[in-house]
Design a protein around this motif. Structure first.
Motif, PDB file in Angstrom:
ATOM      1  N   TYR A 385       0.613  -1.463   0.066  1.00 39.68           N
ATOM      2  CA  TYR A 385      -0.052   0.045   0.306  1.00 39.68           C
ATOM      3  C   TYR A 385       1.215   1.350  -0.132  1.00 39.68           C
ATOM      4  O   TYR A 385       2.040   1.126   0.792  1.00 39.68           O
ATOM      5  CB  TYR A 385      -1.082  -0.071   1.544  1.00 39.68           C
ATOM      6  N   VAL A 386       0.379   2.053  -0.580  1.00 39.26           N
ATOM      7  CA  VAL A 386       1.546   3.835  -1.231  1.00 39.26           C
ATOM      8  C   VAL A 386       0.491   4.467  -0.485  1.00 39.26           C
ATOM      9  O   VAL A 386      -1.021   4.075  -1.445  1.00 39.26           O
ATOM     10  CB  VAL A 386       2.487   3.698  -1.966  1.00 39.26           C
ATOM     11  N   ALA A 387       0.366   5.733  -0.470  1.00 36.28           N
ATOM     12  CA  ALA A 387      -0.634   6.873  -0.375  1.00 36.28           C
ATOM     13  C   ALA A 387       0.150   8.166  -0.925  1.00 36.28           C
ATOM     14  O   ALA A 387       1.417   8.266  -0.787  1.00 36.28           O
ATOM     15  CB  ALA A 387      -0.901   7.240   0.626  1.00 36.28           C
ATOM     16  N   VAL A 388       0.024   9.057  -2.035  1.00 40.58           N
ATOM     17  CA  VAL A 388       0.343   9.677  -2.819  1.00 40.58           C
ATOM     18  C   VAL A 388      -0.511  10.996  -2.268  1.00 40.58           C
ATOM     19  O   VAL A 388      -1.562  11.585  -2.433  1.00 40.58           O
ATOM     20  CB  VAL A 388      -0.559  10.145  -3.793  1.00 40.58           C
ATOM     21  N   GLY A 389       0.623  12.162  -0.949  1.00 41.61           N
ATOM     22  CA  GLY A 389       0.071  12.762  -0.588  1.00 41.61           C
ATOM     23  C   GLY A 389      -0.062  12.764   0.779  1.00 41.61           C
ATOM     24  O   GLY A 389      -0.802  11.604   1.133  1.00 41.61           O
ATOM     25  N   ASN A 390      -0.845  13.782   1.452  1.00 44.75           N
ATOM     26  CA  ASN A 390      -1.392  14.073   2.189  1.00 44.75           C
ATOM     27  C   ASN A 390      -2.448  15.047   2.298  1.00 44.75           C
ATOM     28  O   ASN A 390      -0.912  16.304   2.649  1.00 44.75           O
ATOM     29  CB  ASN A 390       0.146  14.077   3.924  1.00 44.75           C
ATOM     30  N   GLU A 391      -3.865  14.540   2.588  1.00 48.92           N
ATOM     31  CA  GLU A 391      -4.627  16.148   3.084  1.00 48.92           C
ATOM     32  C   GLU A 391      -3.944  17.078   1.217  1.00 48.92           C
ATOM     33  O   GLU A 391      -4.462  18.112   2.089  1.00 48.92           O
ATOM     34  CB  GLU A 391      -4.534  16.212   3.876  1.00 48.92           C
ATOM     35  N   ASP A 392      -4.172  16.719   0.176  1.00 53.97           N
ATOM     36  CA  ASP A 392      -3.573  17.542  -0.923  1.00 53.97           C
ATOM     37  C   ASP A 392      -4.392  18.076  -1.445  1.00 53.97           C
ATOM     38  O   ASP A 392      -4.286  18.297  -2.367  1.00 53.97           O
ATOM     39  CB  ASP A 392      -2.322  17.010  -1.482  1.00 53.97           C
ATOM     40  N   CYS A 393      -6.135  16.438  -1.549  1.00 55.61           N
ATOM     41  CA  CYS A 393      -7.017  16.959  -2.628  1.00 55.61           C
ATOM     42  C   CYS A 393      -7.011  18.128  -3.360  1.00 55.61           C
ATOM     43  O   CYS A 393      -7.650  18.381  -5.036  1.00 55.61           O
ATOM     44  CB  CYS A 393      -8.065  16.033  -2.345  1.00 55.61           C
ATOM     45  N   GLY A 394      -7.687  19.310  -2.559  1.00 53.58           N
ATOM     46  CA  GLY A 394      -7.720  20.120  -3.170  1.00 53.58           C
ATOM     47  C   GLY A 394      -6.627  21.633  -3.659  1.00 53.58           C
ATOM     48  O   GLY A 394      -7.356  22.561  -4.272  1.00 53.58           O
ATOM     49  N   LYS A 395      -5.877  21.033  -3.064  1.00 50.60           N
ATOM     50  CA  LYS A 395      -4.427  21.975  -3.788  1.00 50.60           C
ATOM     51  C   LYS A 395      -4.296  21.659  -5.585  1.00 50.60           C
ATOM     52  O   LYS A 395      -4.705  20.386  -5.821  1.00 50.60           O
ATOM     53  CB  LYS A 395      -3.585  21.390  -3.762  1.00 50.60           C
ATOM     54  N   LYS A 396      -4.315  22.838  -6.070  1.00 50.06           N
ATOM     55  CA  LYS A 396      -4.037  22.845  -7.716  1.00 50.06           C
ATOM     56  C   LYS A 396      -3.491  21.735  -8.309  1.00 50.06           C
ATOM     57  O   LYS A 396      -4.259  21.124  -9.148  1.00 50.06           O
ATOM     58  CB  LYS A 396      -3.459  23.714  -7.887  1.00 50.06           C
ATOM     59  N   TYR A 397      -2.689  21.271  -8.041  1.00 49.60           N
ATOM     60  CA  TYR A 397      -1.582  20.553  -8.771  1.00 49.60           C
ATOM     61  C   TYR A 397      -1.765  18.832  -8.423  1.00 49.60           C
ATOM     62  O   TYR A 397      -1.296  18.169  -9.005  1.00 49.60           O
ATOM     63  CB  TYR A 397       0.035  20.964  -9.118  1.00 49.60           C
TER      64      TYR A 397
END
Length: 635
Positions: A385-397
């Motif tokens: 399992y890997v997670a791409v980022g942390n709490e970043d969904c609202g960020k532009k890119y």
């Protein structure tokens, strides 16, 4: 990921729990009044369909833990290194720099201490130069030098051994005392001399010694002193207890607290720690592997403290392996709190993620697998399992960056499950994902309110118990759940509440920690169909079946939110004909005199589960739920 009906069902349970948490203070006052007017028991019935054939499997990975470097959870906590700022890098690369928390023993007439860039380690060039300037009458008998108090005191215990490692060089002969002392230096707990000719230390030389303590002090310090004039340089000074978990560097008592939760996964290393307030201070895994002396360390600018990164990428995977938990590696998505990498320029970050996966999973002959093997672990770690980022969904890119990571990882490792930061519970995701965080993966839950939850009280724990029962019953929708934060060093609390509170020598679990222990058999169990009858507005319950040591059990968990005693009668259908007279074999109850009660160092077990065996006669499945309590019954 899920249909709309399931989403609504799950959200309803969440909103109900949040409502209970948000309005609990007023609710408590109402119930206290009612209880004085009504001293009778309240009665509810839980109807359970006990046949596994009609039950639903609970995911094997449902309950786990989340470790973030926050509150000095690792540096000065789980990672047992006693020296803080062991490489003198924390003051920055511009010299002269601060050496905090190192301090000087002696005055300006006897010693001068500065930093310079003369270290033999290319990735961390700062070293400490100590110029001893005693006059013709000599130095004080106790010597001059420097000392390190560790992380608010080193816990040194009589009879235990500590491995001290340091690098030293000098322009002359040296005679240095390496000592573990009491907090003010007046009492020596262990000591050894480094005596060498100038020719032996004209270049950087590694010195190692094993010190055995003849006394105990949980506020001790490490001293480097001499009575001999001259220039001496020190770098990479480490003191580690010999007694760590499996010799892997983890503090035993904190590690055991994690073991006792029986976590099925561990998410690491963050959290905001992964992002950084700026990308330059994000967690970059490649700088945390290899020999500890060569790791540059970094300043965690979200939680505002320096880490030497002794607890690095390799150690996190070792931690997961030692726990028997599936590792979930969270890596930076090219986004921090204040800067972002455009998707067109994200490929170096994608390659770093691929290399990090190869470090964990590659064979011993691969580029990064060989680094892992050289560190003592030729066998790959089981990363799924890997997670791409942390709490970043609202960020532009984020979404553009996410797709680049997703496509590259799936191409190289099609079996790896990838977790998106975006929430797909209210509407379908517009990008592929195996899990999404916040709902299919609830990675950071906690009841947080400075007025109600305080530092972690029974009130918060009962709210969380109700929430977890909701997740357990909706585990066809939710695949993973973990509390946050897990640890807090009481000397540097950056967040509250937390599950496990500690200092250099002691610890305790908050009620929120003990609630998690009620769910240790849930992962991989079978959720049984159950319905509540009677006035159940302040009772939430669930029923599961599981196996332990070759025996079959049915487990009832129930939280009583009210200030009244509740009698819970369990009625079962679908039992095997040979087991029609089921009986309760174990009872466990978490409660206290007041919902605002908290554990503390002075009273660490004020709120802990009270357990008893063989609690009911055969065939009797009527249980008493005390006011404001969380109860478990194994049948």
């Amino acid at each position: 990921m899920m249909d709309m009906e399931c989403s609504l069902k799950f959200l309803t349970s969440i909103f109900l729990t949040l409502f209970l948490l948000g309005s609990y203070s007023a609710y408590e006052n109402v119930r206290l009044v009612d209880a004085r007017e009504d001293n009778e028991k309240h009665y509810v019935t839980l109807q359970v369909e006990a046949s596994n054939a009609t039950g639903r499997p609970i995911p094997e990975t449902l309950f786990g833990i989340f470790f973030e470097e926050i509150n000095h959870a690792g540096a000065g906590g789980l990672w047992a290194e006693l020296v803080s700022n062991r490489g003198f890098e924390a003051g920055g690369q511009i010299i002269p720099s601060s050496i905090w928390p190192w301090s000087i023993i002696g005055d300006e007439s006897t010693i001068s201490v500065v930093t310079d860039r003369s270290s033999c380690f290319e990735r961390n060039k700062i070293a400490l130069r100590m110029e001893v300037l005693c006059n013709s009458s000599g130095c004080p008998s106790e010597g001059v030098g420097v000392y390190n108090p560790g992380y608010w005191g080193m816990n040194i215990e009589e009879g235990k051994k500590y491995k001290v490692t340091l690098y030293v060089r000098s322009t002359g002969d040296i005679d240095v005392s390496v000592s573990l002392t009491s907090s003010n230096g007046s009492l020596t707990l262990a000591s050894e001399q480094i005596i060498a000719l100038a020719s032996e230390v004209s270049k950087w030389t590694k010195k190692e010694m094993l010190l055995e303590a003849n006394g105990t002090d949980d506020g001790a310090r490490l001293q480097l002193t001499t009575t001999k004039n001259g220039s001496i340089w020190f770098d990479q000074v480490s003191a580690m207890p010999v007694d760590t978990y499996k010799g892997h560097g983890f503090r035993n008592d904190l590690f055991q607290m994690m073991v006792d939760l029986k976590p099925r996964f561990i998410r690491f290393p963050g959290g905001c720690y992964v992002e950084g307030d700026s990308l330059s201070n994000a967690f970059h895994w490649k700088e945390t592997v290899g020999a500890w002396e060569e790791r540059p360390g970094h300043f965690g600018d979200v939680w505002n403290y320096w880490t030497d990164d002794g607890l690095g990428h390799f150690e996190f995977f070792h931690l997961a392996e030692d726990l028997g938990a599936a590792p979930i590696w969270v890596f930076n998505s090219g986004i921090s709190h204040h800067d972002q990498v455009e998707t067109a320029r994200i490929m170096p970050f994608v390659q770093e993620a691929l290399d990090g996966i190869e470090f964990a999973r590659g064979d011993a002959n691969s580029t990064w697998g060989s680094v892992r093997a050289a560190m003592g672990h030729p066998k790959p770690f089981g990363l799924k399992y890997v997670a791409v980022g942390n709490e970043d969904c609202g960020k532009k890119y984020y979404k553009g960056n996410y797709l680049e990571f997703y496509n590259a990882i799936k191409k190289a490792y099609p079996d790896i499950k990838i977790i998106s930061n975006c929430d797909g519970s209210s509407q379908p995701l517009d990008h592929p994902a195996d899990y999404y965080d916040f709902h299919a993966f609830v990675s950071e839950y906690a009841a947080k309110s400075e007025t109600d939850a305080n530092k972690g009280n029974l009130l918060a724990a009962l709210g969380e118990a109700g929430f977890l029962l909701g997740l357990e019953k909706n585990s066809d929708v939710v695949g993973m759940v973990s509390y946050a934060p897990l640890f807090v060093n009481t000397n540097d609390r950056r967040w509250l509440p937390d599950a496990i509170v500690f200092n250099s020598s002691h610890l305790y679990g908050t009620p929120s920690y003990w609630v998690q222990q009620f769910f240790t058999e849930s992962s991989g169990a079978t959720l049984l169909s159950s319905t509540m009858e009677g006035n159940s507005s302040y009772v939430e319950a669930s029923a599961i079946s599981f196996q332990s040591n070759g025996s079959d059990y049915i487990q009832i968990k129930a939280v009583n939110f009210a200030n009244v005693t509740v009698e819970l009668k369990v009625k079962m259908t679908g039992l095997d004909s040979s087991n029609t007279k089921a009986s309760a074999k174990k009872k466990k109850v978490l409660t206290s005199a007041s919902v605002m009660d908290e554990n503390s160092f002075s009273n660490p077990e004020m709120i802990t589960p009270q357990e008893s065996l063989g609690v009911m006669p055969e065939g009797n499945l009527t249980f008493v739920l005390p006011p404001y309590s969380f109860s478990l019954f194994d049948i």
